[in-house]
Design a protein around this motif. Structure first.
Motif, PDB file in Angstrom:
ATOM      1  N   GLU A  87       0.860  -1.181   0.000  1.00 44.94           N
ATOM      2  CA  GLU A  87       0.000   0.000   0.000  1.00 44.94           C
ATOM      3  C   GLU A  87       0.900   1.235   0.000  1.00 44.94           C
ATOM      4  O   GLU A  87       1.890   1.269   0.728  1.00 44.94           O
ATOM      5  CB  GLU A  87      -0.905   0.046   1.242  1.00 44.94           C
ATOM      6  CG  GLU A  87      -1.819   1.270   1.212  1.00 44.94           C
ATOM      7  CD  GLU A  87      -2.586   1.537   2.515  1.00 44.94           C
ATOM      8  OE1 GLU A  87      -3.761   1.914   2.433  1.00 44.94           O
ATOM      9  OE2 GLU A  87      -2.009   1.379   3.602  1.00 44.94           O
ATOM     10  N   VAL A  88       0.539   2.232  -0.794  1.00 44.45           N
ATOM     11  CA  VAL A  88       1.262   3.508  -0.762  1.00 44.45           C
ATOM     12  C   VAL A  88       0.335   4.530  -0.116  1.00 44.45           C
ATOM     13  O   VAL A  88      -0.736   4.815  -0.645  1.00 44.45           O
ATOM     14  CB  VAL A  88       1.676   3.947  -2.187  1.00 44.45           C
ATOM     15  CG1 VAL A  88       2.385   5.295  -2.141  1.00 44.45           C
ATOM     16  CG2 VAL A  88       2.559   2.893  -2.831  1.00 44.45           C
ATOM     17  N   ALA A  90       0.004   5.087   4.058  1.00 42.06           N
ATOM     18  CA  ALA A  90      -0.538   4.373   5.228  1.00 42.06           C
ATOM     19  C   ALA A  90      -1.584   5.208   5.949  1.00 42.06           C
ATOM     20  O   ALA A  90      -2.570   4.669   6.455  1.00 42.06           O
ATOM     21  CB  ALA A  90       0.583   4.028   6.202  1.00 42.06           C
ATOM     22  N   GLY A  91      -1.376   6.533   6.019  1.00 44.85           N
ATOM     23  CA  GLY A  91      -2.322   7.414   6.720  1.00 44.85           C
ATOM     24  C   GLY A  91      -2.579   6.911   8.137  1.00 44.85           C
ATOM     25  O   GLY A  91      -1.677   6.868   8.973  1.00 44.85           O
ATOM     26  N   HIS A  95      -7.004   1.262   6.058  1.00 42.44           N
ATOM     27  CA  HIS A  95      -7.197   0.483   4.831  1.00 42.44           C
ATOM     28  C   HIS A  95      -6.265  -0.738   4.825  1.00 42.44           C
ATOM     29  O   HIS A  95      -6.650  -1.826   4.373  1.00 42.44           O
ATOM     30  CB  HIS A  95      -6.973   1.367   3.606  1.00 42.44           C
ATOM     31  CG  HIS A  95      -7.679   0.866   2.390  1.00 42.44           C
ATOM     32  ND1 HIS A  95      -7.980   1.657   1.309  1.00 42.44           N
ATOM     33  CD2 HIS A  95      -8.151  -0.368   2.075  1.00 42.44           C
ATOM     34  CE1 HIS A  95      -8.607   0.927   0.392  1.00 42.44           C
ATOM     35  NE2 HIS A  95      -8.706  -0.300   0.829  1.00 42.44           N
ATOM     36  N   ARG A 114       4.956   8.694   3.684  1.00 44.46           N
ATOM     37  CA  ARG A 114       6.063   9.663   3.598  1.00 44.46           C
ATOM     38  C   ARG A 114       6.182  10.552   4.826  1.00 44.46           C
ATOM     39  O   ARG A 114       7.231  11.119   5.081  1.00 44.46           O
ATOM     40  CB  ARG A 114       5.966  10.503   2.326  1.00 44.46           C
ATOM     41  CG  ARG A 114       4.761  11.415   2.250  1.00 44.46           C
ATOM     42  CD  ARG A 114       4.740  12.179   0.939  1.00 44.46           C
ATOM     43  NE  ARG A 114       5.635  13.316   0.952  1.00 44.46           N
ATOM     44  CZ  ARG A 114       5.286  14.537   1.367  1.00 44.46           C
ATOM     45  NH1 ARG A 114       4.064  14.765   1.817  1.00 44.46           N
ATOM     46  NH2 ARG A 114       6.140  15.524   1.328  1.00 44.46           N
ATOM     47  N   GLY A 140       8.840   6.376   3.865  1.00 44.24           N
ATOM     48  CA  GLY A 140       9.596   6.600   2.634  1.00 44.24           C
ATOM     49  C   GLY A 140       8.726   7.141   1.528  1.00 44.24           C
ATOM     50  O   GLY A 140       7.547   7.440   1.733  1.00 44.24           O
ATOM     51  N   THR A 143       6.211   6.317  -4.091  1.00 43.73           N
ATOM     52  CA  THR A 143       6.131   6.319  -5.562  1.00 43.73           C
ATOM     53  C   THR A 143       7.223   5.418  -6.131  1.00 43.73           C
ATOM     54  O   THR A 143       7.140   4.982  -7.277  1.00 43.73           O
ATOM     55  CB  THR A 143       6.268   7.742  -6.168  1.00 43.73           C
ATOM     56  OG1 THR A 143       7.579   8.246  -5.912  1.00 43.73           O
ATOM     57  CG2 THR A 143       5.232   8.698  -5.607  1.00 43.73           C
ATOM     58  N   ALA A 159      -3.369   7.738  -2.614  1.00 38.43           N
ATOM     59  CA  ALA A 159      -3.226   9.178  -2.843  1.00 38.43           C
ATOM     60  C   ALA A 159      -3.254   9.369  -4.363  1.00 38.43           C
ATOM     61  O   ALA A 159      -2.934   8.448  -5.114  1.00 38.43           O
ATOM     62  CB  ALA A 159      -1.918   9.687  -2.244  1.00 38.43           C
TER      63      ALA A 159
HETATM   64  N1  SAM Z   1      -4.871   4.578   3.425  1.00 35.18           N
HETATM   65  C1  SAM Z   1      -5.016   5.621   4.427  1.00 35.18           C
HETATM   66  C2  SAM Z   1      -5.924   5.200   5.556  1.00 35.18           C
HETATM   67  O1  SAM Z   1      -6.468   4.103   5.532  1.00 35.18           O
HETATM   68  O2  SAM Z   1      -6.052   6.004   6.498  1.00 35.18           O
HETATM   69  C3  SAM Z   1      -5.474   6.936   3.843  1.00 35.18           C
HETATM   70  C4  SAM Z   1      -4.398   7.564   3.069  1.00 35.18           C
HETATM   71  S1  SAM Z   1      -4.468   9.314   2.820  1.00 35.18           S
HETATM   72  C5  SAM Z   1      -5.874   9.520   1.785  1.00 35.18           C
HETATM   73  C6  SAM Z   1      -3.062   9.459   1.717  1.00 35.18           C
HETATM   74  C7  SAM Z   1      -1.722   9.268   2.394  1.00 35.18           C
HETATM   75  O3  SAM Z   1      -0.722   9.165   1.387  1.00 35.18           O
HETATM   76  C8  SAM Z   1      -1.307  10.424   3.307  1.00 35.18           C
HETATM   77  O4  SAM Z   1      -1.050   9.937   4.584  1.00 35.18           O
HETATM   78  C9  SAM Z   1      -0.042  10.962   2.633  1.00 35.18           C
HETATM   79  O5  SAM Z   1       0.919  11.449   3.544  1.00 35.18           O
HETATM   80  C10 SAM Z   1       0.465   9.730   1.904  1.00 35.18           C
HETATM   81  N2  SAM Z   1       1.392   9.962   0.801  1.00 35.18           N
HETATM   82  C11 SAM Z   1       1.370  10.924  -0.160  1.00 35.18           C
HETATM   83  N3  SAM Z   1       2.415  10.758  -0.998  1.00 35.18           N
HETATM   84  C12 SAM Z   1       3.100   9.659  -0.574  1.00 35.18           C
HETATM   85  C13 SAM Z   1       4.270   8.975  -1.018  1.00 35.18           C
HETATM   86  N4  SAM Z   1       4.975   9.347  -2.101  1.00 35.18           N
HETATM   87  N5  SAM Z   1       4.672   7.885  -0.346  1.00 35.18           N
HETATM   88  C14 SAM Z   1       4.002   7.457   0.760  1.00 35.18           C
HETATM   89  N6  SAM Z   1       2.897   8.069   1.235  1.00 35.18           N
HETATM   90  C15 SAM Z   1       2.454   9.152   0.577  1.00 35.18           C
END
Ligand code: SAM
Length: 222
Positions: A87-88, A90-91, A95, A114, A140, A143, A159
């Protein structure tokens, strides 16, 4: 009625609603969403809104996605027992926990975040609910994927991306699936990407959505 019982009933009503609206189509996803306590993944002061079908703020300008979006993406991803999932984003970790329900006992989820503070928030939530057994949180730039554990059966991007990051497609197994919102910084379309056995990309479009941007080397600029 105690608080846990109230949350359980609210979760049942939410899952029924998502089924009747067609977002949940399978018993497997229904059961996973019935099991994972979303109220354990939102900030304390928003707990009583955990079972409303809307995204909620989790700090650092980020959100936990709305339950209908989690349902839709999970149905499209179709994680199976034993799968290794990346998963990219985690928030909150929510999920990832829903996906863990579908890949356990032998599968695992690696989720990349990140923002270090959010990675810690996700870790704590997963630990408290016992999902840390199947979910590993890594800090990290997602992407670029997470080559250390590649290849993956499934990749879930939570995201909005400008396009499908090449590194992620490379780390997907032939026959694998990726679900990813693609568009601009504010509005995207949900794409289901399949990697054919001979390594080609097949795209299916699944309607509009609005995610926070995917920021990184193969995503948007900060
Ligand atoms: N899946 C999460 C949940 O269940 O709570 C919701 C995710 S939230 C909509 C999007 C997340 O993607 C944010 O926490 C943001 O910091 C992260 N994000 C954005 N760009 C990223 C990257 N290049 N690598 C990792 N995380 C990233």
């Amino acid at each position: 009625m105690n608080e846990e019982e109230m949350f359980r009933r609210a979760r049942e009503r939410l899952v029924e609603r998502l089924k009747s609206l067609g977002y949940i189509r399978s018993d497997r996803v229904a059961e996973a969403m019935l099991k994972v306590p979303r109220h354990e993944f939102v900030p304390e002061h928003l707990r009583d809104r955990a079972y409303v079908d809307s995204p909620l703020p989790i700090g650092k300008g980020q959100t936990i996605s709305a339950p209908h979006m989690v349902a839709m993406m999970t149905e499209l991803l179709d994680p199976r027992p034993g799968h290794k999932v990346l998963e990219v984003g985690a928030g909150s970790g929510y999920h990832a926990a829903v996906v863990a329900e579908l890949v356990k006992p032998d599968g695992k989820v690696i989720t990349v975040e990140r923002i270090p503070e959010l990675a810690e928030f996700a870790r704590e939530n997963l630990r408290r609910t016992g999902y840390d057994k199947w979910v590993e949180v890594v800090v990290g730039d997602g992407t670029l994927g997470y080559p250390e554990e590649a290849p993956y059966d499934r990749i879930l991007v939570t995201a909005g991306a400008p396009d499908v990051p090449r590194s992620l497609f490379e780390q997907l197994k032939p026959g694998g699936r990726m679900v990813i919102p693609v568009g601009d910084r504010h509005l995207q379309e949900l794409w289901l990407i399949r990697k054919t056995e001979d390594g080609r990309m097949v795209r299916e479009r699944h309607g509009g959505c609005a995610f926070v941007p995917l920021i990184g080397k193969e995503g948007f600029r900060e």
